[in-house]
Every structure is written in C-alpha cells, then in structure tokens.
Design a protein around this motif. Structure first.
Motif, PDB file in Angstrom:
ATOM      1  N   ASN A  96      -3.343  58.673  17.961  1.00  0.00           N
ATOM      2  CA  ASN A  96      -2.100  59.371  18.327  1.00  0.00           C
ATOM      3  C   ASN A  96      -1.424  58.730  19.544  1.00  0.00           C
ATOM      4  O   ASN A  96      -0.388  59.203  20.008  1.00  0.00           O
ATOM      5  CB  ASN A  96      -2.491  60.836  18.645  1.00  0.00           C
ATOM      6  CG  ASN A  96      -1.333  61.797  18.753  1.00  0.00           C
ATOM      7  OD1 ASN A  96      -0.997  62.269  19.845  1.00  0.00           O
ATOM      8  ND2 ASN A  96      -0.709  62.124  17.638  1.00  0.00           N
ATOM      9  N   SER A 122       1.982  60.523  13.415  1.00  0.00           N
ATOM     10  CA  SER A 122       2.909  60.665  14.540  1.00  0.00           C
ATOM     11  C   SER A 122       3.180  59.298  15.169  1.00  0.00           C
ATOM     12  O   SER A 122       4.339  58.888  15.332  1.00  0.00           O
ATOM     13  CB  SER A 122       2.304  61.638  15.576  1.00  0.00           C
ATOM     14  OG  SER A 122       2.804  61.396  16.862  1.00  0.00           O
ATOM     15  N   GLU A 352       5.187  62.062  21.254  1.00  0.00           N
ATOM     16  CA  GLU A 352       4.297  62.348  20.136  1.00  0.00           C
ATOM     17  C   GLU A 352       5.027  63.146  19.047  1.00  0.00           C
ATOM     18  O   GLU A 352       4.676  63.120  17.877  1.00  0.00           O
ATOM     19  CB  GLU A 352       3.061  63.103  20.627  1.00  0.00           C
ATOM     20  CG  GLU A 352       2.057  62.214  21.376  1.00  0.00           C
ATOM     21  CD  GLU A 352       2.383  61.981  22.841  1.00  0.00           C
ATOM     22  OE1 GLU A 352       3.586  61.979  23.224  1.00  0.00           O
ATOM     23  OE2 GLU A 352       1.427  61.774  23.631  1.00  0.00           O
ATOM     24  N   SER A 353       6.044  63.935  19.491  1.00  0.00           N
ATOM     25  CA  SER A 353       6.986  64.565  18.561  1.00  0.00           C
ATOM     26  C   SER A 353       8.359  64.469  19.218  1.00  0.00           C
ATOM     27  O   SER A 353       8.464  63.980  20.350  1.00  0.00           O
ATOM     28  CB  SER A 353       6.615  66.041  18.348  1.00  0.00           C
ATOM     29  OG  SER A 353       6.854  66.776  19.547  1.00  0.00           O
ATOM     30  N   ASP A 398       1.444  67.307  18.264  1.00  0.00           N
ATOM     31  CA  ASP A 398       1.752  67.017  19.666  1.00  0.00           C
ATOM     32  C   ASP A 398       0.938  67.939  20.579  1.00  0.00           C
ATOM     33  O   ASP A 398       1.181  69.145  20.660  1.00  0.00           O
ATOM     34  CB  ASP A 398       3.259  67.208  19.901  1.00  0.00           C
ATOM     35  CG  ASP A 398       3.686  66.689  21.270  1.00  0.00           C
ATOM     36  OD1 ASP A 398       2.888  66.798  22.229  1.00  0.00           O
ATOM     37  OD2 ASP A 398       4.816  66.194  21.380  1.00  0.00           O
TER      38      ASP A 398
END
Ligand code: S3P
Length: 445
Positions: A96, A122, A352-353, A398
């Motif tokens: 991630n 992601s 992450e988002s 996230d």
C-alpha cells in the motif's frame, strides 16, 4: 487481498494513560534503505513494524541486503555498499506504500539492474510519473502503465547523470527519489523546492556520512544538493514515535472531556508539526515536554488535556508539514465550535485514497456540514456539540481515513462504523488495542 475488517467506535468517557506510539514511518523506510546501501551494519531501534515498512524490508532483502529483526526487537541491516544492490529475482511488492515505491524506484535507478515494482489496488492507481520524469532525465528507463503507474519496470543504469530539478509538486517523496538516485551518480544532484517538505532523507544521509547541503535561494526556495558516490557507513538509528500516528490519540484526548494522555518520544521535526501548531491555534492544551535531540531528529514528550477547540483558517503553505494529518484535523474540526477552513489540499487527492473526497463524504454521512471548494479547500462547520455519527464510512484502503473516523466515533452521539480497518496495520499496528487501553471503545463487527 486482505480480508475486510469492519470496526465500530462508540462514544467514550475520559481517556487517560501513557501511549507508546509506534516508530515514524518515513524514518523507518529510510533507515532500511540507507542501511542497505551502507558499508557495515546499521542497527535500528524502534523501527515501525507496520505492513508498509515490512514491504521495504522484504524488498531490501530481494536486492541483496540482510535486514532482520532480533529477538530484542532491534533490527539489524547489513548493507551491500553504494552501487552494490543486486537484481532481484522477483517482483518488488510495495503493498500500500507510496513512500516505499517512490523512494526505492529512485534508489535502484542508479544501479545497473532491472526491477519490476507492483503494489496493491490503491498503490497501483497512484501517479508515478512525478518520479519517473526526473529519473528519466538522469538516465534511467521505465516501462509502466499510463501515468507511469505500477506495475512498472525500472531499467537502472550506473551511468546516470546529475540534474538540477525544480519540484512541480511539494513532495518529499519526489525530492527523496531524486536524491537517492543522485547518491550513486557522479557529481552533484540538486532538488529545488519552493515549499519545504520533510527532510528526513537529508538528515539521515548526513548521519550516514554523505555531504548534503541546503541553500536558501533568492526567491526563498530551498536548493538541496547531494554529492554523489560518498562512502556510507552503517549507523545506529533511534526512530522517534511517529507524529502522524500520535495525531490520533492526541485528537481523541482533546475531544473527550476530562482526558489526560501522555505520549513519550514523539518526533517533532518542524517539517512535520503543522497539525500540532494548528491544534494549539484552535485552543488545544498540549504540553511539549523534555524537548531533545534523538540521533539528529528532534523529539518531545507530549501531554494532552481535553480542550474546547475553535474553528480557524489553516493556510495553504502549512500543507506540506501536515499533509497526512488533514483527515484527523477534519474530525477535530467537526467537534470544534465554528468553521474551520483548510486551504491548498490538492495533493490529498492522490494519497492512499482521494482523501478530500473521502473525508467530505464521511463527514456528511455523520451529519457534519462540509464544503469542498473548487480550489481544493475543505470547509468544516463545527457546532461545538458532538456530531450525530450513526453512519458506516467507506475507507477505500486508506489507513488514515479509517483511524480518523474511529476517533470521530469516540466523540459522536451515535457510533461510527468504518467498512474496513485492515489497512490500519500499514502504519499503526495495534491501533485498536492502544486506543482501547486509553479508554476508547472500538470493536470488530
Ligand atoms: C512521505 C511524504 C509524503 C507523505 C507520506 C510520507 C515521505 O508524501 O504523505 O505519507 O516519507 O517522504 P508526498 O511526498 O507525496 O507528499
């Protein structure tokens, strides 16, 4: 694919106690990477053992270094020397972690090896051209998806050339990728940043013996230069507690009446403390005790007491020093009295988002009035009363969205659920255990 782990956070009484927040993520990644290209042994105390950093450790092993955790919890890295990274026989999986991916792409780019990088759903959406563009100018080659996204093949070179590069975005990851490529490049590589971003790479490189200079230019920008091909020597590193992780228990304690929480040894690098400045401006009672230096990084013990917070305007130029803290600041703002305006949040869209969208949607679901401006600002209207809550919030893989809404659930009228808390392990293993130890009520559902 990790199994989704929904969590529910319910209103709690006062929080009390001491909380030992895990090690700084940025410093942990860098200590493994620099240890791997140094000569001799690097001993790391307090390494963050979150998924993100474990992906870096596994990658450094695939690149030929030894990196192991001792029974005493201390990590030891035996480096291969600068220029000595070996071609990995397998794909490098960054999970991630944007930091692991971008920094490591920079480090391998000046080695004559080919590496294939991938990540989770992601990470494979996140922009990588911001690092591959300057690294291409230095002589590395890349084959990736559109926007240079992962999976991405790096064809490195030991004939890279130094560049002077002005960052188009305020990003420590991009700065670090170029500096790390410059490390094994003959000559001096310079990165110019209009806004100061976190300088852990620079500080740690000096600690390992490299020459890194920072000069203020006429227009106020900073020129960071590294002299290539130094001899790096293995060092002892003491990783401070992560101020970005400490933010969650800090905000929770501020929001719950009667709380007093103590957090020892939190990193206080001035390029990371924007949230703390902001909270103090909002009226937070935070004591910064026993300020000291720990292997080149400033740290302090934090004492946090419940406070009534007031809405403020957070200026855009503060964003680089608190870029990861806006989701939890938004939770604090939702409970404050008055309006908080956060300016200059464009970069939040590529974390992450899309954190700007996720925070705004989640707060709206919890009954908080918010606006997202066309200028990528976020306005949160606090009433000084607990938000309604009572919603399930989407987290989009996230960790910080998950933790921020669990903190908000502690201060809301009705419990807040997050659809997936599994990604919390990327940066803050045992977040739930530590928070519940202070008096939170967070449970799996
Ligand atoms: C990091 C830099 C920041 C931050 C990330 C860690 C680093 O990213 O969001 O969590 O360790 O250099 P950007 O440099 O992309 O802003």
């Amino acid at each position: 694919m990790m199994q989704a782990k929904p969590l529910r956070s319910s209103s709690t009484g006062a929080l009390a106690g001491t909380v030992r927040v895990p090690g700084d993520k940025s410093i942990s990644h860098r200590s493994l990477m620099l240890g791997a290209v140094a000569v001799g042994e690097t001993v790391i105390h307090g390494l963050l053992e979150g998924e993100d950093v474990l992906h870096t450790a596994a990658s450094m092993r695939l690149l030929g270094a030894q990196a192991e955790r001792g029974a005493d919890g201390v990590w030891r890295v035996r480096g291969v020397g600068l220029g000595g990274l070996a071609e990995p026989a397998q794909v490098l999986d960054m999970g991630n972690s944007g930091t692991a991916a971008r920094l490591l792409i920079g480090l391998v780019a000046s080695h004559p090896i080919t590496c294939v990088f991938t990540g989770d759903a992601s990470l494979n959406k996140r922009p990588m051209a911001r690092v591959t563009n300057p690294l291409e100018q230095m002589g590395a080659r890349f084959v990736g998806r559109s926007g240079g996204r992962l999976p991405l093949t790096v064809v490195g070179s030991d004939q890279t050339v130094p560049i002077t590069y002005r960052l188009p975005v305020a990003s420590a990851q991009v700065k670090s990728a170029i500096i790390l490529c410059g490390l094994n490049t003959a000559g001096t590589t310079t990165v110019i940043e209009a806004e100061p971003t976190r300088d852990h790479t620079e500080l740690m490189l000096r600690h390992f013996g490299a020459t890194v200079t920072t000069e203020v230019m006429e227009d106020g920008a900073l020129a960071v230069s590294v002299v290539g091909q130094p001899e790096l020597t293995g060092r002892e590193i003491f990783v401070p507690a992560d101020p970005s992780s400490a933010a969650f228990p800090v905000v929770a304690a501020l929001l719950r009446p009667g709380s007093e929480v103590f957090l020892p040894g939190v990193g206080m690098n001035p390029r990371r403390t924007g949230l703390y400045d902001t909270l103090v401006e909002m009226g937070a009672d935070i004591g910064f005790e026993n300020r000291r230096d720990q292997a080149g990084e400033p740290v302090a013990d934090l004492r946090v007491r419940h406070s009534s917070l007031k809405g403020i305007v957070v200026p855009a130029d503060r964003a680089p020093s608190m870029i990861d803290e806006y989701p939890v600041l938004a939770a604090a703002a939702a409970c404050a009295e008055g309006t908080t305006v956060m300016l200059g949040l464009k970069e939040l869209r590529v974390k992450e988002s899309d954190r700007l969208a996720m925070v705004a949607d989640g707060l709206t679901k919890c009954g908080v009035k918010v606006e997202v401006g066309a200028d990528d600002s976020l306005t949160v209207h606090g009433t000084g009363k607990p938000p309604q809550g009572g919603a399930t919030v989407a987290t989009a893989m996230d960790h910080r969205i998950a933790m921020s809404f669990l903190v908000l659930g502690m201060a809301s009228a009705d419990p807040i659920q997050v659809d997936d808390g599994a990604f919390i392990d990327t940066s803050f293993p045992d977040f739930v255990g530590l928070m519940n130890g202070l008096g939170a009520n967070i449970k799996g559902i």
